[in-house]
Structures are given as C-alpha cells and as structure tokens.
Design an enzyme around this catalytic site. Sequence first.
Site, mmCIF file in Angstrom:
data_model
loop_
_atom_site.group_PDB
_atom_site.id
_atom_site.type_symbol
_atom_site.label_atom_id
_atom_site.label_comp_id
_atom_site.label_asym_id
_atom_site.label_seq_id
_atom_site.Cartn_x
_atom_site.Cartn_y
_atom_site.Cartn_z
ATOM 1 C CG ASP A 405 87.459 63.222 37.186
ATOM 2 O OD1 ASP A 405 86.503 62.452 36.971
ATOM 3 O OD2 ASP A 405 88.186 63.152 38.211
ATOM 4 C CD GLU A 408 80.579 62.243 36.559
ATOM 5 O OE1 GLU A 408 81.040 63.019 37.404
ATOM 6 O OE2 GLU A 408 81.276 61.648 35.731
ATOM 7 C CG ASP A 483 86.642 56.519 39.692
ATOM 8 O OD1 ASP A 483 87.472 56.806 38.808
ATOM 9 O OD2 ASP A 483 86.222 57.333 40.539
HETATM 10 O O1 MIG Z 1 87.053 61.903 43.292
HETATM 11 O O2 MIG Z 1 91.134 63.251 40.045
HETATM 12 O O3 MIG Z 1 87.486 59.068 37.791
HETATM 13 O O4 MIG Z 1 90.184 58.999 37.164
HETATM 14 O O5 MIG Z 1 92.007 59.971 39.087
HETATM 15 C C1 MIG Z 1 88.000 61.300 42.461
HETATM 16 C C2 MIG Z 1 91.153 62.107 40.836
HETATM 17 C C3 MIG Z 1 88.328 62.213 41.317
HETATM 18 C C4 MIG Z 1 87.943 60.495 39.659
HETATM 19 C C5 MIG Z 1 88.383 60.009 38.322
HETATM 20 C C6 MIG Z 1 89.769 59.454 38.423
HETATM 21 C C7 MIG Z 1 90.715 60.511 38.944
HETATM 22 C C8 MIG Z 1 90.222 61.024 40.293
HETATM 23 N N1 MIG Z 1 88.863 61.534 40.167
#
Ligand code: MIG
Length: 801
Positions: A405, A408, A483
């Site tokens: 995650d 980016e 998200d």
């Molecule tokens: O700032 O890890 O897209 O799936 O549950 C949020 C917590 C960070 C974003 C991800 C989401 C995940 C969440 N993450």
Amino acid sequence: MITNTELEIKGNLFPGKIISFSQIVDKINFTTENGVILQVTIIRGSVVRFRYATDNNFEKDFSYAISDKGARGYSELEVKDLEDQYEIITKKIIISIAKANISVKISDREGNVICKDDWGFHWEQSYEYGGNIVKMSKSAPQGECYYGLGDKPMHLNLKGKRIENWATDQYAFGKDQDPLYKSVPFYIGMYEERAYGIFFDNSFKTFFDFCNERRNVTSFWAHGGEMNYYFFYGPNMQDVVTRYTDLTGKPELPPLWALGYHQCKWSYYPESKVKEVTTKFRDLRIPCDAIYLDIDYMDGFRCFTWNKEYFPDPKRMVEELAEDGYKTIVIIDPGIKIDDEYSVYQEAMENDYFCKRADGPYMRGKVWPGECFFPDFTNPEVREWWAGLFKELIDEIGVKGVWNDMNEPAVMEVPGKTFPDDVRHNYDGNPCSHRKAHNIYGTQMARATYEGIKRFAYPKRPFVITRSAYSGAQRYTSSWTGDNVATWEHLWIANIQAQRMSMSGMSFTGSDIGGFAEHPTGELYARWIQLGVFHPFCRTHSSGDHGNQEPWTFGEEVIDVTRKYVELRYQLLPYLYTMFWEYAEEGIPMLKSLVLYDQLDPQTHYRTDEFVFGNQILVCPVQEPNAKGRRLYIPRGNWYNYWTREYAKGGMEQWVDADLDTIPIFIKEGAIIPKYPIQQYVGEKKIEELKLEVYYKLGNKEVSKVYEDAQDGYDYAKGRFSLRSFAFTGKENEIIIQQHKNGTYITEYERMKIEFIGLPFAVGEIEIDNVVVSLNDLKYDEKNNTVVVPKDFTELHIVAK
Ligand code: MIG
C-alpha cells in the site's frame, strides 16, 4: 504546468526535413537538418517502436515496463525511398515518413489509414530541468474512439477527455477524478472498426488528450524524457491488448486460492477478532480463502514486526488459520520508521538504501509510523535486500501473500501528497530525480516484494497485491483500485475500472467490495458482491470507520445473496482459472468490455456496463437502488439467460428482470461451462467430478477450454497441466462433443457430469467413442437432463429419441 492551450504556445520546436537515413537490420534512423533523429524499430509485423531524439542524441535505452520475455526477433521489412517520403513495409502495416518533416502515417496493407500525425513530434526545451517537454499530436478522424489507460474512473470511451498520469493517493476519489493511483500510459484507438494501440513508455508525468483541446486531434506529452512510443496494429482490439501485454509482460499463474474470495478490513485485530471473523465465515458456509492483516498487526507500524500484544504468537495463529483453510496476507508499506533500535532501519542506514534529496539529506516524510525514510526500490541492491526481509514472514511464520500500500509513494500532510521533485533515485543505474521515478516507484516495490515471496515460498507460487502500478506491473502483482466509497456511483466506477484495467494489460484487479470509505446499505453490498465475484480479484475491504462490512452485518437476505454469489465463484473456479491461464499464456484480457468483445458492432462503442467474463459469460451489474431489473445490451449472437435458461437473441437492448438476489448473466450458446463442487476454500474437498454445462447451439462448432493443474507450484511449467478443449457441434437431432486433451497432469476426478441446456430434443441414445452406452450406465437423469461420463472420452454423440 502545462495549460489548456499548450499546443498553441510559441516555443514549440518542430523537426525539419530529413537529411539522412540509415538502416541496421530492424532499426531505421531518419535524421533531420535540425538534429532530430527518429528511430523506427520493427519489433513484429504489427508492433513498431518510434523514438525521437533532439540534438542528435538519444538517451541510454532503459525501461522498467518492457519485458525481456516478449516476442522479438527478426521481422520482415522493406524500406522504399520515394520522392516525398520513405515507406517501411512490414507484414502487416505500411509506415510512411515524410521527407519534409518526418511526420508519420501508418496504414494497413490495404491502404486504410490507421493512425497519422497531425503536428507529429514537437517539443519545448525545459530550462528549469534540462531536456525537453516532449509532445506528439495525431489527427483524430471523426468517429474515432479511445479506450485503455489503466484505472481512470470515467466513461470507458475516453473521447473528449484529457488525462494525466501521476500516481496519486486519492482517498475517496470521485467519478472523473484524475489522476489516481496508477499510471498506465497505453491507449487503444479505433476508427471504422479498426483498432490500434499506443504505449507511451515514459515514466515522467504524462498527459493524453483525446479531442478535448482540439476536436480533430489527439495528443500526448511528458514533462521530461524521450518521445518514445510503441504502436500496435490490430485491427482486432483484443490483439492490440495481447500485443501490448506481450511487450510489457504477462503474469505467472497465481495459486488457485488467490482466485477465491478474500476478506479484509482496516484492521482485524487482535488475534481473537481475526478468528471470530474466519470462524463466522465457516459457520455461515460462505466460502473464503484469505484473511488480511492491515497496518495494526505491526509494532508501531514498523514493517516486518508484530504487535505482540495483539498477536502474541503469529506463527501459531497463521498455522491455525491455515488448518481452517485460510491464507494469511499482511500489509507492507514503503515508509520505514526512523528508529535507531529498529533493525530494518539500521540495515538500510548502514547500507545507504534510503532515498535522498538532491543536496544529500534523506527524504523524510510522515506516514503511519510517524517520520520515515523510504527505500529506493529503483536500486537493484535495495530490491535484493528488501526481498530478503520477507524470510521471517513467509518462511518462518507462513504468511502466504503481501499487500503493498502507500507506494505512489504517499506522504502525509505535504503539498502534492508525495516526494518532492528533487528526490534522487538510482533507476537501475540511470540516476534521476523523482520526476522520472515517481510513476514506477510502486511497481519496483511490488517487484521486490514479489521476488522475496517467491524466494521463500518456493515451490509455492507468490501472491502480491499493489495499489500503485506502472505498465508492466502485471508481471509481479495483482492490484486493487484504492480507496473508493460505499456509493452507487462507485459501483459504476468499480465496474469501469476493472474492465479498463483488463484492457490495459492488468486483468488481475478488483475493487474494495462494498466501498472502502463510508458504509454501504445491505442492498448496495449485495449488488457489489454480485459484481465483485466476476472480477479477477475478489475482496471485501473497508476502512472500518463506519461500522463493519462482513456479509453478516447486513442481515439474513444479504448473507444469502453473498453466499449464493461466492458459491458461484467457487463453482466457476475452473472457468476462471482457464481465463487466467489464457491471460498468462497469451495476454488475453480476462474481462472483455463489449467493444473489445465485438468491435464490429457500433452499438458497443459507447457501452460501459456490460462485459464478458472470460469468453462466454456476459455479466451486467445492477447499479441502482430499488431495481427489479435493468435494461442492458446483449451483444450479437445468441445467449441463454443463466437463471431462467431462456434463449435470448443478442444485438439489441432489452429489459432483464433482476431482483436483489439476481445479477443478469447470459451464457453464449454452444458454450461448455466447467464447474467444481462448492468448497469453503480451495482444496477443502477432493474434486470427485467436473461438471460441464452444455448450452445447445444449432450449427457451427463452438470451442470451450478447461485448464487445470496442481493449483499451486510450478510443475505445470514442466508439462504437468491438463488442458481440455471441447468442440461442440449441434444438429437438429444430435449433438457432438469432441474432447482433445493436452498435458500430463492427471486430474483428481474420474468422471464428468454433463448437463444439457436448451436441448431441442429428448435424449434417446448416447455413444461414447463410437460405442453405444446404455442411459442407465450413464446415470441419465431425465428431469435434470444430466449424464455422467468417464472424463477422458474423445467423442460423445447424443442422439434424439
Ligand atoms: O492511509 O492501511 O488504500 O486499503 O486499509 C490509509 C490502511 C492507508 C490505504 C489503503 C487501504 C488501507 C489503509 N491505507
């Protein structure tokens, strides 16, 4: 910043006339009087690379996107030096290059123009950063349509849009919002039913304009790097996608369980909560194969650690979950907490693995653990180190997959939500700034993660899922769409995004079922799960801020709907796995938007909702509340309504009933759909019997395939797979099913149960491999129209009474 009127800005530079030309095998260089070189490389008869240099000078040739496994080799070509132009003739296309200004025109061998330059290549010099802002414009005939480009949450047909590619963490993004998490600078154009593709392999921020700025022009440009694009000729759209996927790489087969249903939430903790959820799925008989641990499993969000209070003995827990059929998947983010006591941090510091700013300080940014440094995944040595970090998680604890995650990369509380431009990257030995590395950072993280899991899970297959991606990421990882929000509009978006990712070479994608932000109504959740089971990646996930999102939180009716559809997915596993095999083997997109399925039918060019799952199942989600059905377009050909088994003529729009427990599904006539028995997880049961649903068709042969193997591991690469091809022929009083088998894998089951659907006659006699067998011996069931046959028949004749 490029403005709307950028093409009109003075300061654009244009190539002059060609002064020299040279050819080395399949590379042809044209040089202009003002130092522009166009290098044309014929990769295959229908795949050509166009690369432009200014100042007579190409950059070192390097790309993260291009796979070294793609089809290459000498392609036949002929170059003609004509009066006003050069012509390069390949097996499939003719490329004309004007001597006056190197403008390019590509035609098919019949002379139909497929794609031609408007202004063609032009550029602006960038004083600020050095190099150029490189631009390309092409003329757009009226009626041309555009598709592709990864995760864009907008109408499938991109005509009229301007697109930006810059991987961005877009929490609760909206319809038409751009850019999102992924950057896939590949689009498909289609004019007069002939499709082509363009992949602009440039990892800087790129833009695409599809007749937005000028009605008759499409253009694409980048904030740096080279004008470097690949052209793919179709004319069939699916071939454009397979050629693009071949060039940028195909995935390996995932373990079959990864195609099961996954349950996730931010976050399931402590251990007792995880067990409560997994147990409840089993109690309610809703199949589920994977359970996810989000960031709270870690100790202070430090990657590769555990919060021992919540998870005192992860190895034992993971083992116990495995005994119950669950694979544990854990999240790993790129930010490494600045903490002298933390071994991952220490190692990276000792070895100089973190990204640095231009003048030397570390790239410091706040993410979940607080202040962090970030590994430079574009450095091969860093990737190697990162891969090694998975030893404990995978080898010792038994985790089966990893979820990447925030790659980016996302940074909190800063302008732009990411690294500043001046951050330095190794870029595999081509040092550069973040402007160039940004869009590929996430893919390189997923790649290093994939290498690590593969190393420690071997001989099992790895499973990775990523949020950010650039072209080529499909070689390493699956993805989800980030998200989203629990709204009806987002159900529409999820449908579009999954289709678009499929036609962009990344089929193994799904949305957070039910929506990540906010909380869905039971009805919305039910409609979403109905769609989600037809996405290659199928996972419920939510932020957990607004209540729970397990199927049972919505009451009995939704539990039943969820069970019904997840069960259907598990029954269809052999069909889904065969789809994946076609994707992995040939790059065939797993979901086929209607336009990709039947581009010769103009009705399909602006459709968004319907898609074909694999080759033979048409799916169309219900995307509105309180619906009792919907209007939808059935593509040309004849189909059967899966639920009512009624015959449906395609080529027209029609109303289809669909109460809350129904999503409209149609099966193509002549199809043979394979099914496994329902299991609570992959491998729960020995498969005693393969079911084949045979949908009668009068006339021409229809071929259906079933690919199977050990469902994990790499034996299939040594030939230990089973590929069955079934050819169906339907006559008025007889049907013939021929089976052709390939591969040495012996399937567990010995028999097949065949169900005849839409048969216009009562079964009188059945011949197996030229021998009449009594209907009794075949357990002929008149009411259900089924027979049971030995699995390895080569020819079945079913004859009317
Ligand atoms: O700032 O890890 O897209 O799936 O549950 C949020 C917590 C960070 C974003 C991800 C989401 C995940 C969440 N993450």
